[in-house]
Design an enzyme around this catalytic site. Structure first.
Site, PDB file in Angstrom:
ATOM      1  N   CYS A   8       0.855  -1.188   0.000  1.00  0.00           N
ATOM      2  CA  CYS A   8       0.000   0.000   0.000  1.00  0.00           C
ATOM      3  C   CYS A   8       0.889   1.235   0.000  1.00  0.00           C
ATOM      4  O   CYS A   8       2.106   1.125  -0.183  1.00  0.00           O
ATOM      5  CB  CYS A   8      -0.990  -0.015   1.168  1.00  0.00           C
ATOM      6  SG  CYS A   8      -0.234   0.039   2.811  1.00  0.00           S
ATOM      7  N   ASN A  11       2.350   1.454   4.189  1.00  0.00           N
ATOM      8  CA  ASN A  11       2.695   0.210   4.917  1.00  0.00           C
ATOM      9  C   ASN A  11       2.483   0.356   6.428  1.00  0.00           C
ATOM     10  O   ASN A  11       3.205  -0.246   7.220  1.00  0.00           O
ATOM     11  CB  ASN A  11       4.139  -0.240   4.604  1.00  0.00           C
ATOM     12  CG  ASN A  11       4.470  -1.663   5.040  1.00  0.00           C
ATOM     13  OD1 ASN A  11       5.599  -1.964   5.397  1.00  0.00           O
ATOM     14  ND2 ASN A  11       3.499  -2.557   5.036  1.00  0.00           N
ATOM     15  N   ARG A  14      -3.236  -0.508   5.622  1.00  0.00           N
ATOM     16  CA  ARG A  14      -3.903  -1.596   4.908  1.00  0.00           C
ATOM     17  C   ARG A  14      -3.017  -2.814   4.659  1.00  0.00           C
ATOM     18  O   ARG A  14      -3.435  -3.944   4.916  1.00  0.00           O
ATOM     19  CB  ARG A  14      -4.449  -1.085   3.556  1.00  0.00           C
ATOM     20  CG  ARG A  14      -5.548  -0.058   3.700  1.00  0.00           C
ATOM     21  CD  ARG A  14      -5.789   0.674   2.404  1.00  0.00           C
ATOM     22  NE  ARG A  14      -4.619   1.456   2.003  1.00  0.00           N
ATOM     23  CZ  ARG A  14      -4.454   2.046   0.832  1.00  0.00           C
ATOM     24  NH1 ARG A  14      -5.401   1.930  -0.084  1.00  0.00           N
ATOM     25  NH2 ARG A  14      -3.363   2.743   0.560  1.00  0.00           N
ATOM     26  N   SER A  15      -1.796  -2.601   4.147  1.00  0.00           N
ATOM     27  CA  SER A  15      -0.976  -3.789   3.810  1.00  0.00           C
ATOM     28  C   SER A  15      -0.513  -4.558   5.046  1.00  0.00           C
ATOM     29  O   SER A  15      -0.501  -5.799   5.014  1.00  0.00           O
ATOM     30  CB  SER A  15       0.181  -3.459   2.854  1.00  0.00           C
ATOM     31  OG  SER A  15       1.101  -2.563   3.421  1.00  0.00           O
TER      32      SER A  15
HETATM   33  P1  4NP Z   1      -1.726   2.942   4.062  1.00  0.00           P
HETATM   34  O1  4NP Z   1      -2.331   4.337   4.578  1.00  0.00           O
HETATM   35  O2  4NP Z   1      -1.214   3.196   2.662  1.00  0.00           O
HETATM   36  O3  4NP Z   1      -2.903   2.009   4.069  1.00  0.00           O
HETATM   37  O4  4NP Z   1      -0.630   2.546   5.035  1.00  0.00           O
HETATM   38  C1  4NP Z   1      -1.612   5.535   4.643  1.00  0.00           C
HETATM   39  C2  4NP Z   1      -0.629   5.696   5.597  1.00  0.00           C
HETATM   40  C3  4NP Z   1       0.043   6.909   5.697  1.00  0.00           C
HETATM   41  C4  4NP Z   1      -0.259   7.933   4.841  1.00  0.00           C
HETATM   42  C5  4NP Z   1      -1.249   7.782   3.877  1.00  0.00           C
HETATM   43  C6  4NP Z   1      -1.925   6.566   3.776  1.00  0.00           C
HETATM   44  N1  4NP Z   1       0.425   9.186   4.946  1.00  0.00           N
HETATM   45  O5  4NP Z   1       0.047  10.131   4.231  1.00  0.00           O
HETATM   46  O6  4NP Z   1       1.365   9.303   5.773  1.00  0.00           O
END
Ligand code: 4NP
Length: 153
Positions: A8, A11, A14-15
């Site tokens: 994702c 990380n 979701r992943s």
């Molecule tokens: P993930 O979600 O891709 O499911 O881990 C996110 C985690 C962090 C961020 C965005 C989405 N961020 O902008 O830091």
């Protein structure tokens, strides 16, 4: 040994949730020596961090451990190491293809395309709804495990 990598953006939400859920299913079916599960980010923002509090708490609610899990970024070696490289959404798929230099390889696919939902996994980092994501992740992992079992026989 079959190797699965969930990917994702960060990380942390979701992943790692998919990694922990699939690993739990694999352990419960006694398949740990046959199926290895990992996860990675397309970005480098959360490298070395534990999963997001919302992911940790949701998994704990269902008795699934996240202990020792740490964020890492996708690397070009992952294309050789892993048999299934599973993106959580279409933007992850585009980024994975670019980072691995693989414009259209069948081992790179979108997670919920294995289910009748055929959509992106909603990102709880933005929605705040870890339950919705958890339910979709469980459905996706069941579908992925069935696919793997049908392909390794
Ligand atoms: P993930 O979600 O891709 O499911 O881990 C996110 C985690 C962090 C961020 C965005 C989405 N961020 O902008 O830091």
């Amino acid at each position: 040994m079959v190797c699965v990598l969930f990917v994702c953006l960060g990380n942390i939400c979701r992943s790692p949730m998919a990694e922990a859920v699939l690993r739990d299913m694999v352990e419960k079916r006694g398949l740990s020596s046959a199926i290895k599960v990992d996860s990675a980010a397309t970005c480098s923002w959360h490298v070395g961090e534990q999963p997001h509090k919302g992911t940790r708490e949701k998994l704990k609610e269902f008795g699934i451990s996240t202990s020792g899990m740490k964020g890492r970024q996708l690397s070009t070696d992952d294309f050789e190491t892993f048999d299934y490289i599973v993106g959580m959404d279409n933007s992850n798929i585009q980024n994975i293809r670019e980072m691995l230099g693989q414009p259209d390889h069948p081992k790179i696919f979108r997670f919920l395309d294995l289910t009748p939902h055929g959509k992106d996994v909603p990102d709880p980092y933005y929605t705040g709804d870890f339950q919705e994501t958890y339910e979709l992740v469980v459905e996706g992992c069941e579908a992925l495990l069935n696919k793997i079992l049908s392909e390794i026989k």
